[in-house]
Design a protein around this motif. Sequence first.
Motif, short mmCIF file in Angstrom:
data_model
loop_
_atom_site.label_atom_id
_atom_site.label_comp_id
_atom_site.label_asym_id
_atom_site.label_seq_id
_atom_site.Cartn_x
_atom_site.Cartn_y
_atom_site.Cartn_z
N GLU A 5 0.78 -1.08 0.04
CA GLU A 5 -0.04 0.18 0.06
C GLU A 5 0.93 1.31 -0.15
O GLU A 5 0.42 2.24 -0.20
CB GLU A 5 -1.03 -0.10 1.27
CG GLU A 5 -2.15 -0.78 1.09
CD GLU A 5 -3.20 -0.12 0.18
OE1 GLU A 5 -3.26 1.04 0.26
OE2 GLU A 5 -3.68 -0.99 -0.67
N SER A 6 2.33 1.14 0.33
CA SER A 6 3.08 2.55 0.57
C SER A 6 4.23 2.35 -0.79
O SER A 6 3.97 2.71 -1.65
CB SER A 6 3.50 2.50 1.75
OG SER A 6 4.04 1.22 2.33
N THR A 7 5.25 1.74 -0.39
CA THR A 7 6.26 1.48 -1.04
C THR A 7 6.15 1.01 -2.57
O THR A 7 6.38 1.66 -3.42
CB THR A 7 7.56 0.89 -0.30
OG1 THR A 7 7.78 1.18 0.89
CG2 THR A 7 8.71 0.73 -1.27
N PHE A 8 5.49 0.06 -2.54
CA PHE A 8 5.30 -0.68 -3.84
C PHE A 8 3.84 -0.26 -4.59
O PHE A 8 3.82 -0.98 -5.49
CB PHE A 8 5.18 -2.16 -3.74
CG PHE A 8 6.91 -2.35 -3.04
CD1 PHE A 8 7.73 -2.45 -3.71
CD2 PHE A 8 6.75 -3.53 -1.65
CE1 PHE A 8 9.10 -2.74 -3.08
CE2 PHE A 8 7.98 -3.71 -1.25
CZ PHE A 8 9.20 -3.23 -1.71
N ALA A 9 3.35 0.61 -4.09
CA ALA A 9 2.12 1.36 -4.88
C ALA A 9 2.78 2.38 -5.58
O ALA A 9 2.06 2.84 -6.53
CB ALA A 9 1.15 1.87 -3.94
N ASN A 10 4.07 2.65 -5.46
CA ASN A 10 4.74 3.86 -6.11
C ASN A 10 4.98 3.53 -7.65
O ASN A 10 5.81 2.49 -7.64
CB ASN A 10 5.91 4.34 -5.51
CG ASN A 10 6.43 5.63 -6.21
OD1 ASN A 10 6.98 5.49 -7.14
ND2 ASN A 10 6.28 6.69 -5.69
N PRO A 11 4.50 3.96 -8.48
CA PRO A 11 4.54 3.42 -9.94
C PRO A 11 6.44 3.51 -10.46
O PRO A 11 6.78 2.87 -11.13
CB PRO A 11 3.79 4.22 -10.98
CG PRO A 11 3.70 5.51 -9.97
CD PRO A 11 3.49 5.18 -8.66
N GLN A 12 6.88 4.71 -9.91
CA GLN A 12 8.30 4.81 -10.41
C GLN A 12 9.18 3.67 -9.82
O GLN A 12 10.05 3.07 -10.40
CB GLN A 12 8.64 6.08 -9.81
CG GLN A 12 8.35 7.25 -10.58
CD GLN A 12 8.86 8.73 -9.92
OE1 GLN A 12 8.71 9.05 -8.80
NE2 GLN A 12 9.62 9.38 -10.94
N LEU A 17 12.27 -1.50 -10.44
CA LEU A 17 12.42 -2.80 -9.89
C LEU A 17 12.05 -3.93 -11.00
O LEU A 17 12.81 -4.66 -11.20
CB LEU A 17 11.38 -3.20 -8.69
CG LEU A 17 11.47 -2.55 -7.47
CD1 LEU A 17 10.71 -2.90 -6.48
CD2 LEU A 17 13.08 -2.91 -6.79
N GLN A 18 11.03 -3.45 -11.87
CA GLN A 18 10.79 -4.46 -12.80
C GLN A 18 11.65 -4.46 -13.99
O GLN A 18 12.05 -5.44 -14.57
CB GLN A 18 9.32 -4.24 -13.69
CG GLN A 18 8.23 -4.39 -12.79
CD GLN A 18 6.96 -3.93 -13.23
OE1 GLN A 18 7.08 -2.87 -14.22
NE2 GLN A 18 5.77 -4.59 -12.84
N THR A 19 12.58 -3.31 -14.23
CA THR A 19 13.31 -3.05 -15.53
C THR A 19 14.83 -3.19 -15.12
O THR A 19 15.63 -3.33 -15.97
CB THR A 19 13.22 -1.74 -16.31
OG1 THR A 19 13.35 -0.59 -15.13
CG2 THR A 19 11.74 -1.87 -16.62
N ARG A 20 15.25 -2.67 -13.92
CA ARG A 20 16.51 -2.54 -13.40
C ARG A 20 17.23 -3.51 -12.29
O ARG A 20 18.20 -3.64 -12.18
CB ARG A 20 16.90 -1.12 -13.27
CG ARG A 20 16.59 -0.22 -14.27
CD ARG A 20 17.55 -0.19 -15.39
NE ARG A 20 18.89 -0.15 -15.30
CZ ARG A 20 19.60 0.79 -15.19
NH1 ARG A 20 18.85 2.17 -15.16
NH2 ARG A 20 20.83 0.86 -14.94
#
Length: 295
Positions: A5-12, A17-20
């Motif tokens: 709900e906090s850290t991993f709700a941030n799209p950036q 995390l998904q790309t690098r």
Amino acid sequence: MLDRESTFANPQIVKLLQTRFVPVAIDQAYQRRQKDNEGRFYQKIANQGPRKVGRGTTQGLYSADANGRFLGYTNNRGASRVMRMLNGALQKHRPEKVASIAKGKLDARYNPQPPKGGLVVRVTSKILGGYEEPESEWRRIFQTSLGRDNLWIRADEHAALAKGQLPKSLLSRLARYHLVDNTRGEPPMWRENEIKKLEGKITNGQLRASVQLLTANKARGYTAEILGRIESKNGQVTRLDLVAHGQFHGEGTYTRNAPKGKFPLAIAFTLADGKDAADAIPPQGSRGWVPGYIR
């Protein structure tokens, strides 16, 4: 669920995390104790950070390269701090070829597996009301978060359920380790002598149970009814859907800021299908004590 709900709700952060990065989620209470190659690799990383193995928890978000070289750490859920740590790690990273980590012999104590022939049940908890108006976004996240765990069912209990029977051992395990408020952190489990009432049966596939849990000082308690459906075919349970709903009060050392007084807490149980990676996570109540949990 707080991080979701906090850290991993941030799209950036999610995109980064998904790309690098190669994201890995672990239970550091296991890895910092494991005496195997996986444990040693994690311990190597953690010992380069601010929290050393052997000095208590090593909880937090780490970044490291494939060789185990420490690149960054934070134990803050704030998106700006996590982004700063991730970007700093990318600046420090220097690609290099490294040998794969040999799997080797696993430390069995910290690699528990679900009971053979048994079942894994997903457990989700949520507070349905009672909070005061949130004074900040962080407080709102704490108030709306879900708790998540897994319930393990033994093979003999599985067989009994398929016959329409409700084993006392299963009902007791469900009450002691899963009728808890884990929506804000790691909760205290119930002791056997804190079970004041526990009754239940299955009739024509419908499970009904009543439970009352209360600590000796009456500071924490839960009184609830459990209702659900269990279906089976050829000796195998094919459906298990239960909901516990009742009034909870109190909090634990790591579940502070509960609603004042009594508040409604609902806990759902549904049969896992193994398609979610989280289905493989051992129950929190079994941590370091699987025989005691599954007895």
